[in-house]
Design an enzyme around this catalytic site. Structure first.
Site, PDB file in Angstrom:
ATOM      1  N   ASP A 165       0.914  -1.316   0.028  1.00 24.64           N
ATOM      2  CA  ASP A 165       0.035   0.029   0.098  1.00 24.64           C
ATOM      3  C   ASP A 165       0.849   1.332  -0.182  1.00 24.64           C
ATOM      4  O   ASP A 165       0.502   2.088  -0.848  1.00 24.64           O
ATOM      5  CB  ASP A 165      -0.939   0.038   1.328  1.00 24.64           C
ATOM      6  CG  ASP A 165      -1.736   1.348   1.338  1.00 24.64           C
ATOM      7  OD1 ASP A 165      -2.682   1.422   0.380  1.00 24.64           O
ATOM      8  OD2 ASP A 165      -1.559   2.194   2.205  1.00 24.64           O
ATOM      9  N   ASP A 168       5.001   0.764   3.983  1.00 19.94           N
ATOM     10  CA  ASP A 168       5.108  -0.419   4.758  1.00 19.94           C
ATOM     11  C   ASP A 168       4.896  -1.525   3.868  1.00 19.94           C
ATOM     12  O   ASP A 168       4.957  -1.150   2.551  1.00 19.94           O
ATOM     13  CB  ASP A 168       4.025  -0.374   5.979  1.00 19.94           C
ATOM     14  CG  ASP A 168       2.564  -0.186   5.387  1.00 19.94           C
ATOM     15  OD1 ASP A 168       2.540  -0.469   4.213  1.00 19.94           O
ATOM     16  OD2 ASP A 168       1.923   0.169   6.058  1.00 19.94           O
ATOM     17  N   TYR A 325      -7.485   2.216   7.413  1.00 13.56           N
ATOM     18  CA  TYR A 325      -8.253   2.525   6.258  1.00 13.56           C
ATOM     19  C   TYR A 325      -9.748   1.871   6.852  1.00 13.56           C
ATOM     20  O   TYR A 325     -10.371   1.143   6.449  1.00 13.56           O
ATOM     21  CB  TYR A 325      -7.859   1.468   4.942  1.00 13.56           C
ATOM     22  CG  TYR A 325      -6.660   2.107   4.396  1.00 13.56           C
ATOM     23  CD1 TYR A 325      -6.792   3.261   3.479  1.00 13.56           C
ATOM     24  CD2 TYR A 325      -5.626   1.523   4.652  1.00 13.56           C
ATOM     25  CE1 TYR A 325      -5.820   3.931   3.091  1.00 13.56           C
ATOM     26  CE2 TYR A 325      -4.414   2.106   3.788  1.00 13.56           C
ATOM     27  CZ  TYR A 325      -4.650   3.342   2.953  1.00 13.56           C
ATOM     28  OH  TYR A 325      -3.566   3.969   2.160  1.00 13.56           O
ATOM     29  N   GLU A 572       5.360  10.313   3.198  1.00  9.82           N
ATOM     30  CA  GLU A 572       4.878   8.606   2.790  1.00  9.82           C
ATOM     31  C   GLU A 572       4.085   8.860   1.566  1.00  9.82           C
ATOM     32  O   GLU A 572       2.971   9.379   1.555  1.00  9.82           O
ATOM     33  CB  GLU A 572       4.451   7.967   4.069  1.00  9.82           C
ATOM     34  CG  GLU A 572       4.033   6.467   3.665  1.00  9.82           C
ATOM     35  CD  GLU A 572       3.269   5.588   4.722  1.00  9.82           C
ATOM     36  OE1 GLU A 572       3.506   4.402   5.055  1.00  9.82           O
ATOM     37  OE2 GLU A 572       2.794   6.295   5.633  1.00  9.82           O
TER      38      GLU A 572
END
Length: 621
Positions: A165, A168, A325, A572
């Site tokens: 995703d 990570d 999420y 990120e």
């Protein structure tokens, strides 16, 4: 005395004293038998010739007779001159152009959006999990996650494949499905642009990498299912156990447990997966077998979504999902998934569900809530309404859908109005970027999504030859909305107070400390342990590997950006964020022309009007 006439006929020569011939004798002479004439020829002297032959003209004729037309000498002369001139001026250069070596002029250089688009697509190559293809193009990435989903009851492949995703090593299926839907949507609308920049095949491969994986997450060969895998890996907040967040390891070196998590209810996850598979089936319509496989999977998973016993958010009560999420509802996915299935199948049941008033009411689609006009992995309402507006603009299906389509069209225009700074719906930074996330971190993914919607709406209206839209009493020309879209993407690409591109590898100044495990650890043939990789996480040095094309979280509400690896709010990237960026860039680039592919979306939709009734039977007495 008679003299023979070698032209035929007879004549007599008389001297001046000869007696005149009477009319009777003339007629007698004319009736003489030619055979009675003496056969011997006599040559005429000059005097005789002068009597018998007409005097030849010495005056030059003014015209040339071609039989069917008479032409003056002057006109003939200029006609010949014109012919020679035409040969020299027209024919000769043509012959030379065919025979001489060709020196083609260089094509015009690609625009900035095209350059950024090439890079943004590479981010997906860097996020691939599983057995990588040889042409993946990211030298510091190798095979990984080959044990994911062992024990999965759907496929021998388990859950190998898909995409990580973000920075990570977790595979979150909800935002992954949304990213695939966005990529497919952009390819359907702008396929000619992808082809012009030689990215069409690449982008299709990226979509297929995702949809192949999504088909593994449920029993896609069945017509009814009761379980969907929603995630592979992950962690809990504050965990001190080896997992995807506590450990800082390259995906290739993961040596900690990666559990596969499933749900028995989750209308939002299932609705988004249905949208992703249905949209991809349109992209792959030239591959009949695969396209039908995607449609079957989409219909199966949408039936799961609408099952009354399974209507709840997929993340509810899931500590490995909710902090990351968490879905706030599923009625927007009902509309979103049904709309894509209608375009993929032409089945009117799906357009009926997409325009179901109950879905609109429960999702609050028509409410004037500013947050609901912002497209994200959680909220599909503005995108779903824009897709249905497309149906109204180009197909105009009429009753019984017109009422809801008309309201969705009006709400879409209101959404577009809210994006414009002059109406003060959202805050803006001094540097010129809209604050769609109410000042919360990682704002650029929402900016990119909204720029795509605005640019696409402009193209819809341009294709229907509508010059603008109303915002209350104000008429807004299309170039105003297009300028909004370009200004926001330009901000992301470097037109901001930091003078920094927030897309890695684009421009000369971009983030060098991206919060990403694979990019921050050198590919030096050494394996770093779970905590052994912390030294790379905490190092002040730039990443040894640039994750080209990654759009980072972005600056704060004061246009400030900290290029610090540990601060993931700034540095990120995410799969869903990059999908929105790709879509926006494809809409704005001038490569391959401007405008959308108006018909490809509707290739499976039959005529909406009932056929003419059969004629009545012949009358019989």
């Amino acid at each position: 005395m008679h003299s023979a006439n070698h032209w035929g006929g007879s004549f007599e020569i008389y001297n001046g004293a000869a007696e005149s011939t009477t009319d009777y004798e003339k007629s007698r002479n004319m009736e003489r038998d030619k055979a009675a004439l003496h056969p011997q020829r006599h040559h005429l002297d000059e005097t005789q010739q002068s009597w018998l032959l007409y005097r030849q003209e010495t005056k030059k004729k003014k015209y040339v007779d071609f039989g069917c037309i008479a032409c003056s000498h002057r006109a003939l002369k200029w006609t010949l001159y014109a012919f020679v001139f035409a040969v020299l001026v027209i024919l000769l250069p043509t012959v030379l152009a065919k025979t001489l070596p060709k020196h083609r002029s260089k094509p015009s250089p690609p625009d900035n959006y095209t350059l950024a688009l090439h890079k943004a697509l590479l981010f997906f190559n860097a996020q691939k999990s599983g057995k990588l293809p040889k042409n993946n193009g990211i030298p510091w990435r190798e095979d990984s996650g080959l044990q994911d989903g062992n024990g999965s009851d759907f496929s021998k492949l388990g859950l190998v494949g898909g995409y990580y995703d973000a920075g990570d090593n977790t595979k979150f299926h909800f935002p992954m499905a949304f990213a695939m839907t966005m990529l497919s949507w952009s390819v359907i609308e702008y396929s000619q642009k992808y082809e012009a920049i030689d990215e069409y095949r690449h982008t299709r491969d990226l979509i297929k990498w995702g949809t192949d994986y999504l088909l593994l997450t449920f029993n896609s060969s069945a017509s009814k299912i009761d379980k969907i895998y929603c995630q592979v890996g992950g962690s809990q907040n504050g965990s001190r156990q080896p997992d995807d967040h506590y450990c800082w390891q390259r995906p290739e070196d993961m040596d900690y447990p990666r559990p596969s998590r499933s749900v028995n209810a989750g209308s939002d996850l299932a609705g988004e997966m249905a949208a992703a598979l249905a949209a991809a089936s349109i992209v792959f319509r030239d591959d009949d077998v695969y396209s039908k496989k995607l449609v079957r999977g989409a219909e199966t998973v949408y039936a799961f979504a609408r099952d009354l016993g399974k209507r709840q958010p997929y993340s509810r009560g899931k500590p490995y999902v909710e902090p990351f999420y968490n879905s706030t509802g599923y009625y927007d996915e009902f509309i979103w998934g049904a709309t894509w299935l209608y375009y993929a199948t032409g089945n009117v049941n799906y357009i009926r569900w997409a325009t179901e008033p109950g879905f609109s009411k429960h999702s609050k689609a028509l409410y004037r809530i500013s947050d609901l006009s912002v497209l994200s992995w959680d909220n599909k309402l503005p995108a779903a309404m824009l897709l249905l507006t497309r149906c109204r603009i180009f197909l105009n299906p009429g009753y019984p859908y017109e009422e809801m389509l008309h309201m969705y069209h009006n709400k879409t225009e209101l959404n577009m109005c809210s994006y414009l700074q002059q109406f003060n719906v959202f805050n803006w930074t001094e540097g010129g970027v809209i604050q769609l996330s109410s000042g919360r971190p990682q704002p650029l993914q929402y900016v990119a999504n909204t720029a795509f919607l605005a640019s696409l709406f402009v193209d819809y209206l341009n294709a229907s030859r509508v010059p603008g839209f109303q915002c209350g009493s104000k008429f807004i020309p299309l170039d105003v909305l297009r300028s909004f879209a370009t200004s926001q993407i330009n901000y992301i690409l470097g037109d901001n107070p930091m003078k920094m591109s927030y897309v890695v590898g684009y421009g000369t100044k971009f983030p060098r400390h991206v919060h990403h495990r694979g990019a921050s650890i050198p590919n030096d043939k050494r394996t770093y342990s779970c905590t052994g990789g912390w030294k790379w996480r905490d190092s002040p040095k730039p990443n040894p590997n640039n994750i080209t094309g990654a759009m980072v979280g972005g600056p704060d509400r004061y246009d400030r950006f900290r290029d610090v690896r540990k601060n993931y709010n700034f540095t990120e990237p995410t799969l869903a964020g990059n999908a929105g960026l790709v879509a926006a860039l494809s809409s704005l680039t001038s490569s391959g022309g401007v405008g959308i592919d108006k018909n490809r979306m509707f290739s499976a939709v039959p005529p909406l009007y009932p056929p003419s009734p059969p004629p009545p039977p012949a009358w019989k007495p």
